[in-house]
Scaffold this motif. Sequence first.
Motif, PDB file in Angstrom:
ATOM      1  N   ILE A 170     -32.315   2.920  13.007  1.00 34.75           N
ATOM      2  CA  ILE A 170     -32.223   3.552  11.688  1.00 34.75           C
ATOM      3  C   ILE A 170     -33.321   2.912  10.832  1.00 34.75           C
ATOM      4  O   ILE A 170     -33.466   1.691  10.851  1.00 34.75           O
ATOM      5  CB  ILE A 170     -30.897   3.257  10.960  1.00 34.75           C
ATOM      6  CG1 ILE A 170     -29.705   3.350  11.902  1.00 34.75           C
ATOM      7  CG2 ILE A 170     -30.704   4.180   9.755  1.00 34.75           C
ATOM      8  CD1 ILE A 170     -28.486   2.635  11.353  1.00 34.75           C
ATOM      9  N   ALA A 171     -34.032   3.701  10.080  1.00 33.16           N
ATOM     10  CA  ALA A 171     -35.107   3.157   9.254  1.00 33.16           C
ATOM     11  C   ALA A 171     -34.581   2.799   7.869  1.00 33.16           C
ATOM     12  O   ALA A 171     -33.991   3.648   7.198  1.00 33.16           O
ATOM     13  CB  ALA A 171     -36.237   4.177   9.125  1.00 33.16           C
ATOM     14  N   GLY A 172     -34.749   1.547   7.467  1.00 31.26           N
ATOM     15  CA  GLY A 172     -34.495   1.207   6.073  1.00 31.26           C
ATOM     16  C   GLY A 172     -33.321   0.303   5.779  1.00 31.26           C
ATOM     17  O   GLY A 172     -33.181  -0.166   4.665  1.00 31.26           O
ATOM     18  N   VAL A 173     -32.454   0.060   6.787  1.00 33.56           N
ATOM     19  CA  VAL A 173     -31.308  -0.818   6.557  1.00 33.56           C
ATOM     20  C   VAL A 173     -31.743  -2.275   6.733  1.00 33.56           C
ATOM     21  O   VAL A 173     -32.359  -2.614   7.730  1.00 33.56           O
ATOM     22  CB  VAL A 173     -30.158  -0.500   7.537  1.00 33.56           C
ATOM     23  CG1 VAL A 173     -29.013  -1.487   7.358  1.00 33.56           C
ATOM     24  CG2 VAL A 173     -29.669   0.927   7.333  1.00 33.56           C
ATOM     25  N   GLY A 174     -31.434  -3.121   5.766  1.00 27.17           N
ATOM     26  CA  GLY A 174     -31.694  -4.547   5.857  1.00 27.17           C
ATOM     27  C   GLY A 174     -30.393  -5.322   5.766  1.00 27.17           C
ATOM     28  O   GLY A 174     -29.301  -4.750   5.869  1.00 27.17           O
ATOM     29  N   ASN A 175     -30.496  -6.624   5.563  1.00 25.88           N
ATOM     30  CA  ASN A 175     -29.322  -7.480   5.673  1.00 25.88           C
ATOM     31  C   ASN A 175     -28.212  -7.148   4.664  1.00 25.88           C
ATOM     32  O   ASN A 175     -27.040  -7.190   4.983  1.00 25.88           O
ATOM     33  CB  ASN A 175     -29.741  -8.944   5.539  1.00 25.88           C
ATOM     34  CG  ASN A 175     -28.802  -9.869   6.271  1.00 25.88           C
ATOM     35  OD1 ASN A 175     -28.252  -9.510   7.306  1.00 25.88           O
ATOM     36  ND2 ASN A 175     -28.586 -11.048   5.717  1.00 25.88           N
ATOM     37  N   ILE A 176     -28.615  -6.837   3.447  1.00 23.44           N
ATOM     38  CA  ILE A 176     -27.609  -6.554   2.414  1.00 23.44           C
ATOM     39  C   ILE A 176     -26.796  -5.312   2.765  1.00 23.44           C
ATOM     40  O   ILE A 176     -25.560  -5.351   2.837  1.00 23.44           O
ATOM     41  CB  ILE A 176     -28.287  -6.320   1.046  1.00 23.44           C
ATOM     42  CG1 ILE A 176     -28.998  -7.578   0.570  1.00 23.44           C
ATOM     43  CG2 ILE A 176     -27.263  -5.827   0.014  1.00 23.44           C
ATOM     44  CD1 ILE A 176     -29.845  -7.357  -0.678  1.00 23.44           C
ATOM     45  N   TYR A 177     -27.493  -4.220   3.006  1.00 25.66           N
ATOM     46  CA  TYR A 177     -26.798  -2.951   3.231  1.00 25.66           C
ATOM     47  C   TYR A 177     -26.113  -2.919   4.592  1.00 25.66           C
ATOM     48  O   TYR A 177     -25.119  -2.211   4.765  1.00 25.66           O
ATOM     49  CB  TYR A 177     -27.747  -1.774   3.002  1.00 25.66           C
ATOM     50  CG  TYR A 177     -28.181  -1.717   1.541  1.00 25.66           C
ATOM     51  CD1 TYR A 177     -27.374  -1.101   0.584  1.00 25.66           C
ATOM     52  CD2 TYR A 177     -29.320  -2.371   1.103  1.00 25.66           C
ATOM     53  CE1 TYR A 177     -27.716  -1.102  -0.766  1.00 25.66           C
ATOM     54  CE2 TYR A 177     -29.680  -2.378  -0.246  1.00 25.66           C
ATOM     55  CZ  TYR A 177     -28.872  -1.754  -1.180  1.00 25.66           C
ATOM     56  OH  TYR A 177     -29.202  -1.767  -2.508  1.00 25.66           O
ATOM     57  N   ALA A 178     -26.610  -3.709   5.545  1.00 23.58           N
ATOM     58  CA  ALA A 178     -25.936  -3.805   6.836  1.00 23.58           C
ATOM     59  C   ALA A 178     -24.558  -4.448   6.645  1.00 23.58           C
ATOM     60  O   ALA A 178     -23.544  -3.933   7.129  1.00 23.58           O
ATOM     61  CB  ALA A 178     -26.775  -4.629   7.810  1.00 23.58           C
ATOM     62  N   ASP A 179     -24.507  -5.575   5.929  1.00 26.94           N
ATOM     63  CA  ASP A 179     -23.211  -6.231   5.699  1.00 26.94           C
ATOM     64  C   ASP A 179     -22.268  -5.332   4.912  1.00 26.94           C
ATOM     65  O   ASP A 179     -21.076  -5.244   5.214  1.00 26.94           O
ATOM     66  CB  ASP A 179     -23.423  -7.549   4.925  1.00 26.94           C
ATOM     67  CG  ASP A 179     -23.761  -8.722   5.854  1.00 26.94           C
ATOM     68  OD1 ASP A 179     -23.949  -8.480   7.062  1.00 26.94           O
ATOM     69  OD2 ASP A 179     -23.827  -9.859   5.363  1.00 26.94           O
ATOM     70  N   GLU A 180     -22.795  -4.685   3.882  1.00 25.93           N
ATOM     71  CA  GLU A 180     -21.958  -3.820   3.060  1.00 25.93           C
ATOM     72  C   GLU A 180     -21.417  -2.632   3.865  1.00 25.93           C
ATOM     73  O   GLU A 180     -20.258  -2.244   3.732  1.00 25.93           O
ATOM     74  CB  GLU A 180     -22.751  -3.322   1.848  1.00 25.93           C
ATOM     75  CG  GLU A 180     -23.126  -4.427   0.861  1.00 25.93           C
ATOM     76  CD  GLU A 180     -21.910  -5.119   0.254  1.00 25.93           C
ATOM     77  OE1 GLU A 180     -20.938  -4.428  -0.105  1.00 25.93           O
ATOM     78  OE2 GLU A 180     -21.918  -6.358   0.152  1.00 25.93           O
ATOM     79  N   ALA A 181     -22.271  -2.065   4.732  1.00 31.43           N
ATOM     80  CA  ALA A 181     -21.842  -0.917   5.533  1.00 31.43           C
ATOM     81  C   ALA A 181     -20.792  -1.327   6.564  1.00 31.43           C
ATOM     82  O   ALA A 181     -19.805  -0.613   6.772  1.00 31.43           O
ATOM     83  CB  ALA A 181     -23.047  -0.281   6.222  1.00 31.43           C
ATOM     84  N   LEU A 182     -20.977  -2.501   7.180  1.00 27.59           N
ATOM     85  CA  LEU A 182     -20.003  -2.944   8.183  1.00 27.59           C
ATOM     86  C   LEU A 182     -18.648  -3.207   7.534  1.00 27.59           C
ATOM     87  O   LEU A 182     -17.592  -2.943   8.126  1.00 27.59           O
ATOM     88  CB  LEU A 182     -20.516  -4.200   8.912  1.00 27.59           C
ATOM     89  CG  LEU A 182     -21.701  -3.941   9.840  1.00 27.59           C
ATOM     90  CD1 LEU A 182     -22.288  -5.253  10.344  1.00 27.59           C
ATOM     91  CD2 LEU A 182     -21.289  -3.058  11.021  1.00 27.59           C
ATOM     92  N   PHE A 183     -18.671  -3.724   6.321  1.00 26.85           N
ATOM     93  CA  PHE A 183     -17.403  -3.936   5.612  1.00 26.85           C
ATOM     94  C   PHE A 183     -16.704  -2.602   5.370  1.00 26.85           C
ATOM     95  O   PHE A 183     -15.515  -2.442   5.656  1.00 26.85           O
ATOM     96  CB  PHE A 183     -17.648  -4.654   4.278  1.00 26.85           C
ATOM     97  CG  PHE A 183     -16.392  -4.830   3.467  1.00 26.85           C
ATOM     98  CD1 PHE A 183     -15.486  -5.838   3.783  1.00 26.85           C
ATOM     99  CD2 PHE A 183     -16.098  -3.980   2.409  1.00 26.85           C
ATOM    100  CE1 PHE A 183     -14.311  -5.996   3.049  1.00 26.85           C
ATOM    101  CE2 PHE A 183     -14.932  -4.137   1.668  1.00 26.85           C
ATOM    102  CZ  PHE A 183     -14.038  -5.146   1.992  1.00 26.85           C
ATOM    103  N   ARG A 184     -17.447  -1.643   4.870  1.00 27.73           N
ATOM    104  CA  ARG A 184     -16.832  -0.324   4.595  1.00 27.73           C
ATOM    105  C   ARG A 184     -16.300   0.330   5.856  1.00 27.73           C
ATOM    106  O   ARG A 184     -15.305   1.033   5.821  1.00 27.73           O
ATOM    107  CB  ARG A 184     -17.860   0.615   3.978  1.00 27.73           C
ATOM    108  CG  ARG A 184     -18.531   0.036   2.769  1.00 27.73           C
ATOM    109  CD  ARG A 184     -18.122   0.711   1.520  1.00 27.73           C
ATOM    110  NE  ARG A 184     -18.853   0.127   0.407  1.00 27.73           N
ATOM    111  CZ  ARG A 184     -19.246   0.816  -0.644  1.00 27.73           C
ATOM    112  NH1 ARG A 184     -18.976   2.100  -0.709  1.00 27.73           N
ATOM    113  NH2 ARG A 184     -19.884   0.227  -1.623  1.00 27.73           N
ATOM    114  N   ALA A 185     -17.027   0.065   6.967  1.00 29.31           N
ATOM    115  CA  ALA A 185     -16.614   0.694   8.224  1.00 29.31           C
ATOM    116  C   ALA A 185     -15.518  -0.105   8.924  1.00 29.31           C
ATOM    117  O   ALA A 185     -14.953   0.358   9.921  1.00 29.31           O
ATOM    118  CB  ALA A 185     -17.825   0.842   9.144  1.00 29.31           C
ATOM    119  N   GLY A 186     -15.217  -1.305   8.421  1.00 32.55           N
ATOM    120  CA  GLY A 186     -14.161  -2.118   9.022  1.00 32.55           C
ATOM    121  C   GLY A 186     -14.543  -2.701  10.369  1.00 32.55           C
ATOM    122  O   GLY A 186     -13.672  -2.989  11.192  1.00 32.55           O
ATOM    123  N   LEU A 187     -15.849  -2.890  10.592  1.00 37.75           N
ATOM    124  CA  LEU A 187     -16.318  -3.384  11.896  1.00 37.75           C
ATOM    125  C   LEU A 187     -16.784  -4.821  11.805  1.00 37.75           C
ATOM    126  O   LEU A 187     -17.488  -5.204  10.872  1.00 37.75           O
ATOM    127  CB  LEU A 187     -17.491  -2.519  12.378  1.00 37.75           C
ATOM    128  CG  LEU A 187     -17.171  -1.061  12.670  1.00 37.75           C
ATOM    129  CD1 LEU A 187     -18.459  -0.270  12.882  1.00 37.75           C
ATOM    130  CD2 LEU A 187     -16.258  -0.953  13.894  1.00 37.75           C
TER     131      LEU A 187
END
Length: 276
Positions: A170-187
Motif C-alpha cells: 500500500i502506498a503512503g502508510v507510515g508508522n503512525i497510521y499503521a498503528d492507528e489502523a491496526l487498533f481500529r481493526a483489532g489486530l
Amino acid sequence: MPELPEVETVRRGLADKLVQARIETVRVSLPKQVKRPQGDARAFSQGLCGRTIQAIDRRGKYLVFTLSGGHWLVAHLGMSGRLLVKSSQALPAAHTHIILTFDRGLALHYQDVRQFGGLALWTEDPYLQAPLAKLGPEPLSDDFTAEGLYQKSRGRKLAVKSFILDQKIIAGVGNIYADEALFRAGLRPRKAAGRLSRKDCQGLHRAICQVLEEGIAAGGSSIRDYVGADGHTGGYQLTHRVYGRKGQACLVCGRPLKSIIVGGRSSVYCPHCQSS
DNA sequence: CCTAACCCCTGCTTGC
DNA sequence: TGCAAGCAGGGGTTAG
C-alpha cells in the motif's frame, strides 16, 4: 513524520499557490538533497529554471510536480522534510537546503533537519520507473481493495504491521497510521500477514481508509517536525488512539497500552482490544 | 523471491 | 549542570 495525510495536506497548500508559477531561480546549499541527478546542484538548477509548474500531484508519500517541457520535480520529505511557500524576500530558516523562487514574488523553501528526504529532477515520466512504479495501490482509490490485500498477504510470514508499512503493498502508510489502523481493526501488530482471514483484511482495509481520510480532514498529524505548506500544524495527533500513547489508558477498555518493536519500528497497541 | 539488518542524519530525551 | 548514550524512522542497499 510525513505520511500520506501530511503529504496530501502539503500538496494542497502548494497547489493553491504554485500551479502556473514559473521557476526563476534555484539555490542549493546542500547538494546531497538533490537526488537526481544525484548531488548535481548545477544540472538540477538548469533543468528547473524557466519552467512552469503545470500540476502538483501525490503518489504515496511522494509529491510530483509536472513541469512544462517534459520535466518533472519529485519530492520526498523523508522524516523531517518541509516544503514551505514563502515570499521571495523571506530569509531561510535553519536547515533550509534548497530554495526555488518564482515569478509573482513567491518562493518554495525545502527544509530538512534530518536530511532523509530530497528533491529529484526527472526528464522522463517518473511514474514509469522506480521508485514510483514500484508503489502499491493508492489507498484512497478504487485500486486498493480488501481482496487485493488478502491475496498479497498469502504465504507471507512477516508481521501485519510490517506488511502494511511496505510501500509495495500500500502506498503512503507510515508508522503512525499503521498503528492507528491496526487498533481500529483489532489486530495485533505481530500477527503474521499470511494468517489474516478475508474478514481481517476487510476490517483492515476499512480501518486504513478511515484513518487516512480522517488524517487528511484534520490537516495531518504534527508530532515533531510536520507542518503544511503554509507552516501551520495539523490536528490529527489529538485524535490518535494508540500512537505516542505508550503506557496510557486505552480509550476503549481503559487498560494500559503496550509498546513493542516490530520490524524495527516502535508499535503501540492495546493487548486487550487488539486480541486477534 | 523473501526477510532482516544496517545506514543515512540531527535534535530531543534519558540516565549517571 | 554536563556529557554521552539512546531513540525517532522512510527508504535504499546489502547480506543471507
